[in-house]
Enzyme design. Sequence first.
Site, PDB file in Angstrom:
ATOM      1  N   ILE A  16       1.734  -4.137  -9.727  1.00 57.05           N
ATOM      2  CA  ILE A  16       2.119  -2.711  -9.930  1.00 57.05           C
ATOM      3  C   ILE A  16       3.666  -2.752 -10.071  1.00 57.05           C
ATOM      4  CG2 ILE A  16       2.474  -0.523  -8.898  1.00 57.05           C
ATOM      5  CD1 ILE A  16      -0.129  -1.058  -7.528  1.00 57.05           C
ATOM      6  N   ASP A  58      13.216 -11.620   0.427  1.00 55.64           N
ATOM      7  CA  ASP A  58      12.011 -11.103   1.292  1.00 55.64           C
ATOM      8  C   ASP A  58      12.431  -9.942   1.922  1.00 55.64           C
ATOM      9  OD1 ASP A  58      10.337 -10.700   3.472  1.00 55.64           O
ATOM     10  OD2 ASP A  58      10.340 -12.860   4.098  1.00 55.64           O
ATOM     11  N   ASN A  85       8.177  -0.628  -3.554  1.00 57.38           N
ATOM     12  CA  ASN A  85       7.111  -1.119  -3.937  1.00 57.38           C
ATOM     13  C   ASN A  85       6.416  -1.987  -3.217  1.00 57.38           C
ATOM     14  OD1 ASN A  85       4.730  -1.232  -6.082  1.00 57.38           O
ATOM     15  ND2 ASN A  85       5.671  -3.409  -6.301  1.00 57.38           N
ATOM     16  N   TYR A 150      -3.187  -1.579   7.768  1.00 57.21           N
ATOM     17  CA  TYR A 150      -2.549  -1.138   6.761  1.00 57.21           C
ATOM     18  C   TYR A 150      -2.597   0.275   6.679  1.00 57.21           C
ATOM     19  CZ  TYR A 150      -2.733  -0.752   1.645  1.00 57.21           C
ATOM     20  OH  TYR A 150      -2.207  -0.382   0.257  1.00 57.21           O
ATOM     21  N   LYS A 154       0.624   2.809   6.062  1.00 57.89           N
ATOM     22  CA  LYS A 154       0.618   3.375   5.002  1.00 57.89           C
ATOM     23  C   LYS A 154       0.780   5.093   5.245  1.00 57.89           C
ATOM     24  CE  LYS A 154       0.967   0.480   1.613  1.00 57.89           C
ATOM     25  NZ  LYS A 154       2.012   0.475   0.748  1.00 57.89           N
ATOM     26  N   VAL A 183      -6.482  -0.746  -7.725  1.00 56.87           N
ATOM     27  CA  VAL A 183      -5.742  -1.387  -8.825  1.00 56.87           C
ATOM     28  C   VAL A 183      -5.933  -2.335  -9.367  1.00 56.87           C
ATOM     29  CG1 VAL A 183      -3.363  -1.013 -10.186  1.00 56.87           C
ATOM     30  CG2 VAL A 183      -3.831   0.609  -8.380  1.00 56.87           C
ATOM     31  N   THR A 185      -4.825  -5.558  -9.896  1.00 55.99           N
ATOM     32  CA  THR A 185      -3.684  -6.503  -9.575  1.00 55.99           C
ATOM     33  C   THR A 185      -4.149  -7.736  -8.723  1.00 55.99           C
ATOM     34  OG1 THR A 185      -3.415  -4.919  -7.487  1.00 55.99           O
ATOM     35  CG2 THR A 185      -2.311  -4.350  -9.284  1.00 55.99           C
TER      36      THR A 185
END
Length: 251
Positions: A16, A58, A85, A150, A154, A183, A185
């Site tokens: 992305i 990083d 991102n 996760y 988010k 996605v 990816t």
Amino acid sequence: MSDGRVALVTGAGRGIGRAIARRLSAEGCRVALVARSRDQLAETASGCAAAVKTIPADVTDPDAAERVHTEIERDWGPVEVLVANAGAGHSARLERTTDADWQRMLDLNLTAPFRFVRRAVPAMRAAGWGRIVVMASTAARIGEPYIAAYTASKHGVLGLVRAAAAELARTGVTVNAVCPGYVDTPMTEQTIGTIVATTGRSPDEARETLARKQPIGRLISPAEVADAVWFCVGAGAVTGQAIQVDGGTVQ
């Protein structure tokens, strides 16, 4: 509007982030590309149309935001478009999610964007114009099994976006989140690998399982996510939003 604007994209080495960087470049922005891999940054840069700068870093390093912004300001001036991102996922049952797993998700998906947003805001506020786009996820809006750390990270970053948007609403600076589904990816390939390892399904079956989770029946392309980011850059009256790019998964 975009001619010569200074943009910064974290996680720009692949997937992305690469698509976003190339889209911003195609629209005339000068784009600073940030990721850990020099080779991946070089590959992204090779497909950019306008001036680019590669900065290996990083983003979880507490000093990264300051170092990256200082280098960009020295050569180009303040960042006007920030796309935070960089991120990663983690999948495990709740009782198998370790403290280290939990902290890694918070460090990368929540604390790092916060630091980059915090560093970008003063110059944007002073200029009376700025665009901040943070990459979230459908996991910022709903809960699903096996991705507690996760999902928490988010959900947290969407809260950051909403609070920052409210604070900056009268300054000319907009802050939005883009929330992709699955996605096509490398990150999704990792998810497919996990499904294969834990269920015994074939890679094609695992990929089809993820595609079917989205009402359109396919994975999202990175370019479609980049379209949403570019919309946020151009839309001065849109702020504090979680823009779903998920084929109708979250309505």
